[in-house]
Design a protein around this motif. Sequence first.
Motif, short mmCIF file in Angstrom:
data_model
loop_
_atom_site.label_atom_id
_atom_site.label_comp_id
_atom_site.label_asym_id
_atom_site.label_seq_id
_atom_site.Cartn_x
_atom_site.Cartn_y
_atom_site.Cartn_z
N GLN A 70 -0.26 0.75 1.94
CA GLN A 70 -1.71 0.80 1.76
C GLN A 70 -2.43 0.16 2.94
O GLN A 70 -3.47 0.66 3.39
CB GLN A 70 -2.09 0.09 0.45
CG GLN A 70 -1.62 0.84 -0.77
CD GLN A 70 -1.59 -0.02 -2.03
OE1 GLN A 70 -1.74 -1.24 -1.97
NE2 GLN A 70 -1.40 0.62 -3.18
N HIS A 71 -1.88 -0.94 3.45
CA HIS A 71 -2.48 -1.63 4.60
C HIS A 71 -2.56 -0.69 5.82
O HIS A 71 -3.60 -0.61 6.48
CB HIS A 71 -1.67 -2.88 4.95
CG HIS A 71 -2.17 -3.59 6.16
ND1 HIS A 71 -3.11 -4.59 6.10
CD2 HIS A 71 -1.88 -3.43 7.48
CE1 HIS A 71 -3.37 -5.02 7.32
NE2 HIS A 71 -2.63 -4.34 8.18
N SER A 75 2.08 -2.27 -0.94
CA SER A 75 0.89 -2.86 -0.31
C SER A 75 0.95 -2.74 1.21
O SER A 75 -0.10 -2.62 1.86
CB SER A 75 0.71 -4.31 -0.74
OG SER A 75 1.73 -5.12 -0.21
N ILE A 76 2.14 -2.74 1.77
CA ILE A 76 2.28 -2.54 3.21
C ILE A 76 1.83 -1.13 3.59
O ILE A 76 1.08 -0.93 4.56
CB ILE A 76 3.74 -2.80 3.66
CG1 ILE A 76 4.09 -4.28 3.46
CG2 ILE A 76 3.95 -2.38 5.12
CD1 ILE A 76 5.57 -4.58 3.54
N LYS A 78 -5.10 2.18 5.20
CA LYS A 78 -6.48 1.69 5.26
C LYS A 78 -6.95 1.54 6.70
O LYS A 78 -8.11 1.78 7.03
CB LYS A 78 -6.60 0.37 4.51
CG LYS A 78 -8.02 -0.13 4.37
CD LYS A 78 -8.09 -1.38 3.53
CE LYS A 78 -9.53 -1.86 3.40
NZ LYS A 78 -9.62 -3.10 2.61
N ALA A 79 -6.02 1.14 7.58
CA ALA A 79 -6.33 0.99 9.01
C ALA A 79 -6.22 2.31 9.77
O ALA A 79 -6.40 2.34 10.99
CB ALA A 79 -5.41 -0.05 9.63
N ASP A 92 2.80 -10.35 10.98
CA ASP A 92 1.39 -10.04 10.72
C ASP A 92 1.25 -8.53 10.85
O ASP A 92 1.42 -7.98 11.95
CB ASP A 92 0.51 -10.77 11.74
CG ASP A 92 -0.98 -10.52 11.51
OD1 ASP A 92 -1.34 -9.62 10.73
OD2 ASP A 92 -1.78 -11.24 12.14
N LEU A 93 0.94 -7.87 9.75
CA LEU A 93 0.84 -6.41 9.76
C LEU A 93 -0.18 -5.90 10.76
O LEU A 93 -0.05 -4.79 11.29
CB LEU A 93 0.51 -5.88 8.37
CG LEU A 93 1.53 -6.16 7.27
CD1 LEU A 93 1.06 -5.58 5.95
CD2 LEU A 93 2.91 -5.62 7.63
N ASN A 94 -1.18 -6.71 11.05
CA ASN A 94 -2.22 -6.30 12.00
C ASN A 94 -1.70 -6.18 13.43
O ASN A 94 -2.36 -5.59 14.28
CB ASN A 94 -3.39 -7.29 11.96
CG ASN A 94 -4.08 -7.29 10.62
OD1 ASN A 94 -4.45 -6.23 10.10
ND2 ASN A 94 -4.23 -8.46 10.03
#
Length: 195
Positions: free
Chosen positions: A96-97, A93-94, A100-101, A64-66
Amino acid sequence: MKKVLLLLANGFESYEASVFTDVFGWNLYEGDQNTELVSVGLHPVLSCTWGYSCIPMRQIEEVDLNDFDALAIPGGFEQANFYEDAFSEDFLSIIQHFDKANKPIAAICVAGLAVAKSGVLTDRFGTTYRFKNNPRQDQMKEYGVLVQSNERIVEDRNIITSSSPETALDVAFRLLELLTNEENTAEVKRRMGFA
Protein backbone atom coordinates in the motif's frame (compact mmCIF):
# COMPACT_ATOMS: atom_id res chain seq x y z
CA MET A 1 20.94 5.64 -7.36
CA LYS A 2 17.55 3.93 -7.77
CA LYS A 3 16.79 1.48 -4.96
CA VAL A 4 14.61 -1.61 -5.30
CA LEU A 5 13.12 -3.33 -2.25
CA LEU A 6 12.92 -7.09 -2.88
CA LEU A 7 10.19 -8.14 -0.43
CA LEU A 8 10.53 -11.78 0.59
CA ALA A 9 7.84 -13.86 2.29
CA ASN A 10 8.52 -17.19 3.93
CA GLY A 11 7.95 -19.87 1.31
CA PHE A 12 8.99 -17.65 -1.62
CA GLU A 13 10.12 -19.30 -4.83
CA SER A 14 13.86 -18.75 -5.13
CA TYR A 15 13.87 -18.55 -8.93
CA GLU A 16 11.37 -15.72 -8.87
CA ALA A 17 13.57 -13.78 -6.44
CA SER A 18 16.81 -14.56 -8.27
CA VAL A 19 15.70 -12.90 -11.50
CA PHE A 20 15.59 -9.57 -9.69
CA THR A 21 18.93 -10.08 -7.96
CA ASP A 22 20.55 -11.11 -11.25
CA VAL A 23 19.06 -8.43 -13.50
CA PHE A 24 19.75 -5.61 -11.05
CA GLY A 25 23.13 -7.09 -10.16
CA TRP A 26 24.12 -7.17 -13.81
CA ASN A 27 22.94 -3.59 -14.17
CA LEU A 28 25.17 -2.59 -11.27
CA TYR A 29 28.25 -3.95 -13.08
CA GLU A 30 27.40 -3.96 -16.78
CA GLY A 31 24.57 -1.43 -17.16
CA ASP A 32 24.23 2.17 -16.05
CA GLN A 33 25.35 1.23 -12.51
CA ASN A 34 22.50 3.30 -11.12
CA THR A 35 20.46 0.65 -9.28
CA GLU A 36 20.71 -1.09 -5.94
CA LEU A 37 18.59 -4.02 -4.81
CA VAL A 38 18.01 -4.76 -1.12
CA SER A 39 16.33 -8.00 -0.04
CA VAL A 40 14.04 -7.51 2.95
CA GLY A 41 12.13 -10.04 5.04
CA LEU A 42 9.85 -10.26 8.03
CA HIS A 43 12.15 -12.84 9.67
CA PRO A 44 15.94 -13.13 10.10
CA VAL A 45 15.96 -16.45 8.20
CA LEU A 46 13.40 -17.34 5.54
CA SER A 47 12.43 -20.73 4.18
CA CYS A 48 12.37 -20.99 0.39
CA THR A 49 9.82 -23.08 -1.46
CA TRP A 50 12.18 -25.94 -2.25
CA GLY A 51 13.55 -26.63 1.20
CA TYR A 52 16.52 -24.40 1.83
CA SER A 53 16.96 -21.17 3.77
CA CYS A 54 17.70 -17.57 2.85
CA ILE A 55 19.03 -14.72 4.95
CA PRO A 56 17.62 -11.40 3.69
CA MET A 57 19.94 -8.41 3.69
CA ARG A 58 17.65 -6.44 6.02
CA GLN A 59 14.60 -6.84 8.24
CA ILE A 60 11.64 -4.66 7.41
CA GLU A 61 11.98 -2.63 10.61
CA GLU A 62 15.56 -1.74 9.58
CA VAL A 63 14.61 0.11 6.40
CA ASP A 64 12.85 3.35 5.55
CA LEU A 65 10.39 2.60 2.76
CA ASN A 66 10.71 6.18 1.54
CA ASP A 67 14.32 5.43 0.53
CA PHE A 68 13.16 3.00 -2.17
CA ASP A 69 12.04 3.70 -5.72
CA ALA A 70 10.36 0.37 -6.52
CA LEU A 71 9.04 -2.83 -4.97
CA ALA A 72 9.63 -6.35 -6.31
CA ILE A 73 7.79 -9.39 -4.93
CA PRO A 74 8.40 -13.03 -5.89
CA GLY A 75 5.61 -15.55 -5.46
CA GLY A 76 5.68 -18.81 -3.56
CA PHE A 77 3.72 -21.89 -2.55
CA GLU A 78 0.87 -22.34 -0.11
CA GLN A 79 2.44 -25.66 0.97
CA ALA A 80 5.53 -23.69 2.04
CA ASN A 81 3.36 -21.23 4.04
CA PHE A 82 3.89 -18.37 1.59
CA TYR A 83 0.55 -16.73 2.35
CA GLU A 84 1.20 -16.47 6.09
CA ASP A 85 3.70 -13.68 5.41
CA ALA A 86 2.33 -12.48 2.08
CA PHE A 87 -1.15 -11.87 3.51
CA SER A 88 0.06 -10.38 6.80
CA GLU A 89 -0.73 -6.77 7.69
CA ASP A 90 2.98 -5.84 7.66
CA PHE A 91 3.44 -7.22 4.15
CA LEU A 92 0.24 -5.68 2.76
CA SER A 93 1.00 -2.26 4.27
CA ILE A 94 4.32 -2.18 2.41
CA ILE A 95 2.48 -2.74 -0.88
CA GLN A 96 0.00 0.00 0.00
CA HIS A 97 2.86 2.38 0.82
CA PHE A 98 4.48 1.93 -2.62
CA ASP A 99 1.19 2.26 -4.46
CA LYS A 100 0.22 5.41 -2.55
CA ALA A 101 3.54 6.92 -3.65
CA ASN A 102 2.84 5.76 -7.24
CA LYS A 103 6.11 3.82 -7.31
CA PRO A 104 6.51 0.69 -9.48
CA ILE A 105 5.41 -2.60 -7.97
CA ALA A 106 6.43 -5.80 -9.79
CA ALA A 107 4.77 -9.03 -8.59
CA ILE A 108 5.48 -12.42 -10.11
CA CYS A 109 2.89 -15.20 -10.24
CA VAL A 110 0.93 -15.56 -6.95
CA ALA A 111 2.66 -12.52 -5.44
CA GLY A 112 -0.07 -10.73 -7.38
CA LEU A 113 -2.55 -12.14 -4.88
CA ALA A 114 -0.85 -10.20 -2.08
CA VAL A 115 -1.03 -7.06 -4.21
CA ALA A 116 -4.73 -7.76 -4.81
CA LYS A 117 -5.44 -8.49 -1.14
CA SER A 118 -3.82 -5.18 -0.17
CA GLY A 119 -6.62 -3.43 -2.05
CA VAL A 120 -4.45 -1.47 -4.47
CA LEU A 121 -5.65 -3.44 -7.53
CA THR A 122 -9.38 -3.07 -6.89
CA ASP A 123 -11.09 -2.18 -10.19
CA ARG A 124 -7.75 -2.34 -11.96
CA PHE A 125 -6.30 -4.88 -14.38
CA GLY A 126 -4.06 -7.70 -13.20
CA THR A 127 -3.29 -11.39 -13.38
CA THR A 128 -1.86 -14.19 -11.29
CA TYR A 129 -1.01 -17.88 -11.66
CA ARG A 130 -3.05 -19.48 -14.41
CA PHE A 131 -3.33 -23.19 -14.89
CA LYS A 132 -6.26 -25.48 -15.63
CA ASN A 133 -8.45 -26.04 -12.55
CA ASN A 134 -6.27 -23.75 -10.41
CA PRO A 135 -8.27 -21.33 -8.22
CA ARG A 136 -5.82 -18.43 -8.06
CA GLN A 137 -7.33 -16.24 -10.78
CA ASP A 138 -10.80 -16.71 -9.29
CA GLN A 139 -9.35 -15.75 -5.91
CA MET A 140 -7.91 -12.59 -7.46
CA LYS A 141 -11.33 -11.71 -8.91
CA GLU A 142 -12.80 -11.98 -5.41
CA TYR A 143 -10.44 -9.17 -4.38
CA GLY A 144 -12.02 -6.93 -7.03
CA VAL A 145 -9.34 -7.21 -9.71
CA LEU A 146 -10.25 -7.13 -13.40
CA VAL A 147 -8.34 -10.33 -14.17
CA GLN A 148 -6.83 -10.67 -17.63
CA SER A 149 -6.89 -14.47 -17.84
CA ASN A 150 -5.10 -14.86 -21.16
CA GLU A 151 -2.26 -12.40 -20.58
CA ARG A 152 1.24 -13.41 -19.45
CA ILE A 153 2.02 -10.02 -17.94
CA VAL A 154 -0.38 -7.20 -17.10
CA GLU A 155 0.71 -3.64 -16.42
CA ASP A 156 -1.81 -1.21 -14.95
CA ARG A 157 -0.28 2.17 -14.21
CA ASN A 158 2.47 1.48 -11.64
CA ILE A 159 1.67 -2.21 -11.00
CA ILE A 160 2.99 -5.20 -12.95
CA THR A 161 1.51 -8.65 -12.31
CA SER A 162 2.26 -11.90 -14.08
CA SER A 163 0.77 -15.35 -14.66
CA SER A 164 3.58 -17.83 -13.89
CA PRO A 165 7.26 -18.29 -13.03
CA GLU A 166 7.95 -18.36 -16.78
CA THR A 167 7.35 -14.59 -16.89
CA ALA A 168 9.85 -13.76 -14.15
CA LEU A 169 12.77 -12.54 -16.28
CA ASP A 170 10.51 -10.41 -18.44
CA VAL A 171 9.04 -8.78 -15.33
CA ALA A 172 12.51 -8.06 -13.92
CA PHE A 173 13.68 -6.55 -17.21
CA ARG A 174 10.54 -4.42 -17.42
CA LEU A 175 11.17 -3.09 -13.91
CA LEU A 176 14.75 -2.27 -14.89
CA GLU A 177 13.46 -0.42 -17.95
CA LEU A 178 11.06 1.61 -15.81
CA LEU A 179 13.87 2.61 -13.45
CA THR A 180 16.52 3.27 -16.10
CA ASN A 181 15.59 3.27 -19.81
CA GLU A 182 15.04 1.05 -22.81
CA GLU A 183 18.59 1.39 -24.16
CA ASN A 184 20.20 0.50 -20.85
CA THR A 185 17.92 -2.51 -20.43
CA ALA A 186 18.76 -3.73 -23.93
CA GLU A 187 22.48 -3.46 -23.11
CA VAL A 188 22.06 -5.45 -19.88
CA LYS A 189 20.13 -8.13 -21.80
CA ARG A 190 22.88 -8.27 -24.41
CA ARG A 191 25.58 -8.58 -21.76
CA MET A 192 23.60 -11.39 -20.12
CA GLY A 193 23.48 -13.24 -23.44
CA PHE A 194 19.91 -12.54 -24.51
CA ALA A 195 19.45 -11.79 -28.19
